[in-house]
Design a protein around this motif. Sequence first.
Motif, short mmCIF file in Angstrom:
data_model
loop_
_atom_site.label_atom_id
_atom_site.label_comp_id
_atom_site.label_asym_id
_atom_site.label_seq_id
_atom_site.Cartn_x
_atom_site.Cartn_y
_atom_site.Cartn_z
N ILE A 260 0.84 -1.21 0.00
CA ILE A 260 0.00 0.00 0.00
C ILE A 260 0.87 1.25 0.00
O ILE A 260 0.61 2.22 -0.73
N LEU A 261 1.93 1.25 0.81
CA LEU A 261 2.81 2.42 0.86
C LEU A 261 3.51 2.64 -0.48
O LEU A 261 3.68 3.79 -0.92
N ILE A 262 3.92 1.55 -1.13
CA ILE A 262 4.57 1.68 -2.44
C ILE A 262 3.60 2.28 -3.46
O ILE A 262 3.95 3.16 -4.25
N ILE A 263 2.36 1.82 -3.43
CA ILE A 263 1.35 2.35 -4.37
C ILE A 263 1.12 3.83 -4.13
O ILE A 263 1.03 4.64 -5.07
N ILE A 264 1.03 4.22 -2.85
CA ILE A 264 0.82 5.63 -2.53
C ILE A 264 2.00 6.47 -3.02
O ILE A 264 1.82 7.56 -3.60
N ALA A 265 3.22 5.95 -2.83
CA ALA A 265 4.41 6.70 -3.27
C ALA A 265 4.39 6.88 -4.79
O ALA A 265 4.73 7.96 -5.30
N ILE A 266 4.00 5.82 -5.51
CA ILE A 266 3.94 5.92 -6.98
C ILE A 266 2.89 6.95 -7.40
O ILE A 266 3.11 7.76 -8.32
N LEU A 267 1.77 6.94 -6.73
CA LEU A 267 0.71 7.89 -7.06
C LEU A 267 1.15 9.33 -6.81
O LEU A 267 0.82 10.25 -7.57
N PHE A 268 1.90 9.55 -5.73
CA PHE A 268 2.44 10.88 -5.47
C PHE A 268 3.42 11.29 -6.55
O PHE A 268 3.41 12.42 -7.05
N LYS A 269 4.28 10.36 -6.93
CA LYS A 269 5.33 10.68 -7.89
C LYS A 269 4.75 11.01 -9.25
O LYS A 269 5.26 11.86 -9.99
#
Length: 284
Positions: A260-269
């Motif tokens: 979930i954290l990786i997905i959120i980071a990708i979405l931010f990027k």
Amino acid sequence: MFIYLSSVHVASGFSFVPNPPSGTTVGDINVEYEYKVYTIEVGSSWMFDWGDGNYSGWIKVENSKGFISQNHSWSDYGVYKVRVKYRSVYMVESPWSDPLTVNITLPSDLDGDGWINEVEIAYGKNPNDPNEYPLDTDNDGTPDNDSIDGRYTGDVDDDGDGLTDSIEESVGSNPKDNSDVETVFVENTIFYIVDTDNDNQWNILYNPGTGLKTKITNQNGVFYLDINGDGNYDYTYNNGLFVYRPFPWLQVILTAAGIILIIIAILFKTGIIYLYEEEYIVEE
């Protein structure tokens, strides 16, 4: 064959009670067996009573070899009392000896198939045919079913896999196949994993103590077990290594959180999501 000789105390001209003869005590019909009495008095005579209405007649001791013997067979099954009587050289006869009991009995297993006659007869099988005997799936000496005459109770676990036939029928496994049930130990408790559809895959976890049945999930040869019926997997079972370990809930949770954290980071990027800051001007 060892034959023990029966000794007597002999005194010419004096009546005494001889010891019983020695010889076979268990036999079959129409087979001759040897019986002996011990004597050293040359010229004395002995008679055998075979217990079937036949007698040997007087047998004279011709030498001092130490015993006389006679053979006899019986034509009918039964229990016979074999006795001997002594007559001295002075024609003085003794009373009959105490009897030697001889059992001429029907062989317990006429056809030699490992099943005694009375069991074969009780199950409607031919005791003279070695190819005909009661069905015993697990070869434990107890037939699968009750006897026809009700004298014998059948095996409650025909295939010997640890689960009774009635339980196997209730869970859906084959009570004649011991390959569809495996015994496992979880938390020092016996459980059974069961293949209910004959596809060589475990489907059900059964607790014999509580009667609880829960579904097993198979993922790449690892079986997930729910031991308390709450719908959550508690243990995994490696069918190849027979190793048990608690289901890794913490690992699953941490892995899910990381994803979930990786997905959120990708979405931010990528700018799909972002933090919005708003400035407020305060006039005095």
